[in-house]
Design an enzyme around this catalytic site. Structure first.
Site, PDB file in Angstrom:
ATOM      1  N   LYS A 115       0.819  -1.211   0.000  1.00 35.56           N
ATOM      2  CA  LYS A 115       0.000   0.000   0.000  1.00 35.56           C
ATOM      3  C   LYS A 115       0.860   1.271   0.000  1.00 35.56           C
ATOM      4  O   LYS A 115       0.395   2.325  -0.433  1.00 35.56           O
ATOM      5  CB  LYS A 115      -0.979  -0.018   1.171  1.00 35.56           C
ATOM      6  CG  LYS A 115      -2.051  -1.091   0.965  1.00 35.56           C
ATOM      7  CD  LYS A 115      -3.073  -1.129   2.051  1.00 35.56           C
ATOM      8  CE  LYS A 115      -4.197  -2.102   1.717  1.00 35.56           C
ATOM      9  NZ  LYS A 115      -3.793  -3.531   1.858  1.00 35.56           N
TER      10      LYS A 115
HETATM   11  C1  PLP Z   1      -4.443  -4.578   1.243  1.00 37.12           C
HETATM   12  C2  PLP Z   1      -3.665  -5.831   1.118  1.00 37.12           C
HETATM   13  C3  PLP Z   1      -4.046  -6.858   0.233  1.00 37.12           C
HETATM   14  C4  PLP Z   1      -5.305  -6.777  -0.611  1.00 37.12           C
HETATM   15  O1  PLP Z   1      -5.238  -5.814  -1.620  1.00 37.12           O
HETATM   16  P1  PLP Z   1      -6.567  -5.312  -2.369  1.00 37.12           P
HETATM   17  O2  PLP Z   1      -6.144  -4.162  -3.178  1.00 37.12           O
HETATM   18  O3  PLP Z   1      -7.530  -4.929  -1.281  1.00 37.12           O
HETATM   19  O4  PLP Z   1      -7.072  -6.458  -3.167  1.00 37.12           O
HETATM   20  C5  PLP Z   1      -3.233  -7.975   0.135  1.00 37.12           C
HETATM   21  N1  PLP Z   1      -2.119  -8.112   0.886  1.00 37.12           N
HETATM   22  C6  PLP Z   1      -1.734  -7.148   1.771  1.00 37.12           C
HETATM   23  C7  PLP Z   1      -0.511  -7.365   2.582  1.00 37.12           C
HETATM   24  C8  PLP Z   1      -2.474  -5.984   1.908  1.00 37.12           C
HETATM   25  O5  PLP Z   1      -2.075  -5.038   2.774  1.00 37.12           O
END
Ligand code: PLP
Length: 466
Positions: A115
């Site tokens: 993120k």
């Molecule tokens: C947020 C997240 C996901 C999922 O991603 P999306 O965009 O919601 O599909 C997967 N793995 C980790 C470690 C995350 O922080």
């Protein structure tokens, strides 16, 4: 940019969308058309540094709403070596873990989760646009872990933005809680809710529906700024692997809100030679059920060992729905209304079958806690690298569905964030990068305000910080 629910196709600029979050009609913003890259343009980027790839892509997606020079400066700052622990000259390096199977590390940013990739740029873009407009913005969000710390690290210290994050009192890993706590203060407000993640999200929705708070901004992945800033790492991963063994490539993506893999779908539709997009879920397999049966059903999520994928619905799926209905906003609205009102919707009622996903070269699969532990062990034994439980979901499902094309599995968090599960799988705790050593000791006692699942208590805090 247009809303998925607006028949009139009212056009808005990238920067309006950036500060708005949801469209007023409840839809999500998407570009009227995906900008294109030709083979020749791709060729000129194949050896370029990450920041250059990101610039060329974002430039097309931002569509002149931010001047080139400002955009380029923000991208350089977001993906600088002080922000990202760059390996082998790469911001998002790939590593082969098995024959023709690669892991692409998206977690070298400040909070060790993918993120950061989008959030680091989002914070800068928002601050830039607010400064230009001489405005300020209050943002309210809910997190079950990684969104909170990634957003707080990106927004900390920005003068024109305050960020309030709600998180469930229980459910996050100690590491995630400590990360958020260490960022409290100044313009960052952390609130612990005596409830579950869904309660936090419901509180956010409830508050945002009140006229007094209708101007609150959003940092979850419904914000187009985030989705668009995730597209470049698909390009980089593709270039790194295709150079060695050719194309097209498949991607396996650990999925929750369908944000990450949607960015891959956009990369493909901008002309990147991606063949299949493999959607990996954990036991909360709303998306896998949808892709195999055509039925999309809101199912209460339970806590698993890949907690950032514990979702009951996948917000960004609406952007794919809009494409499936060939940009018919009325059909999209009807489909999403049915889902929101009844908790369930079937493509068959719209004369469609799960073939719509196959046709767009999506595949899906699901994994269990046991599959994750076994995958973490297998990857460690084969390649001596420790992957985190979310990445393990992707590797497990990706390997199961692998064909002759090279496979890139996206690694979405560093294993240090989930020490308990790694200990269970490998019987040791992964070594922490120096910046995280002693993290838990930095928590101030008053880092979190604690509230009940009660909108009035939340309003009181919001008004105090306004
Ligand atoms: C947020 C997240 C996901 C999922 O991603 P999306 O965009 O919601 O599909 C997967 N793995 C980790 C470690 C995350 O922080």
């Amino acid at each position: 940019m247009i809303s998925t629910r607006d028949d009139a196709r009212t056009s808005r600029s990238y920067t309006d969308v950036l500060l708005a979050g949801l469209a007023p009609d409840g839809g999500l913003y998407v570009p009227a058309e995906y900008p294109q890259f030709t083979r020749e343009e791709l060729e000129t980027l194949k050896d370029a540094p990450y920041a250059r790839i990101a610039f060329e892509l974002k430039k097309k997606l931002v569509d002149a709403a931010i001047p080139d020079e400002a955009l380029s400066d923000m991208i350089d700052a977001a993906y600088s070596p002080t922000n990202f622990a760059i390996e082998n000259n790469q911001v998002v390096p790939v590593q082969e873990i098995d024959r023709d199977i690669w892991v692409q590390n998206l977690s070298l940013g400040p909070t060790a989760a993918f993120k950061d990739m989008a959030m680091q740029l989002l914070g800068r873009e928002m601050a830039y646009e607010l400064e230009r407009r001489k405005e300020t913005l209050a943002i309210l969000g809910a997190t079950s872990g990684d969104t909170g710390s990634a957003a707080e690290a990106a927004f900390k210290g920005l003068k024109n933005i305050t960020l309030t994050m709600l998180s469930p009192l229980q459910g996050m890993s100690d590491f995630q809680r400590a990360q958020m706590a260490s960022l409290s203060g100044d313009n960052i407000v952390n609130i612990s809710v005596r409830g579950r993640f869904d309660d936090c999200q419901d509180l956010v929705k409830k508050i945002m529906n009140e006229p007094e708070f209708s101007k609150l901004g959003a940092v979850n992945s419904i914000n187009w700024g985030r989705i668009s800033s995730q597209v470049p790492y698909y390009f980089s991963g593709y270039f790194q692997v295709a150079k060695k063994i050719g194309d097209p490539v498949d991607f396996a993506v650990p999925s929750g809100n369908f944000g990450n893999v949607l960015s891959g779908y956009i990369a493909k539709h901008m002309g990147l030679p991606i063949r299949r997009l493999i959607v990996a879920t954990n036991e909360n397999n709303v998306l896998h059920k949808l892709f195999t049966t055509g039925v999309y059903e809101n199912t209460p999520a339970h806590v698993t060992s890949s907690p950032s994928m514990d979702i009951s619905k996948a917000s960004n799926y609406e952007r794919l729905v809009f494409d499936i209905f060939e940009h018919d906003a009325e059909e999209t609205t009807s489909y999403m209304r049915t889902f929101n009102e009844t908790g369930k919707v079937d493509l068959a009622d719209y004369g469609l079958s799960p073939d719509v996903f196959k046709k767009r070269e999506f595949e899906s699969g699901t994994s269990t806690h046991r599959n994750r532990l076994e995958t973490i062990r297998a990857v460690y034994e084969a390649a001596r690298i420790v992957i985190d439980p979310h990445t393990a979901d992707g590797v497990y499902v990706g390997k199961k569905l692998k064909t002759d094309a090279p496979l890139i599995c996206l690694s979405t968090a560093l294993p240090v964030k989930f020490e308990d599960t790694i200990k269970e799988a490998l019987d040791f705790i992964p070594e922490r990068p120096p910046r995280f050593v002693g993290l838990e000791k930095q928590i101030h006692a008053d880092a979190f305000s604690v509230i009940d699942v009660d909108a009035d208590q939340l309003k009181h805090i919001l008004n105090t910080h306004a």
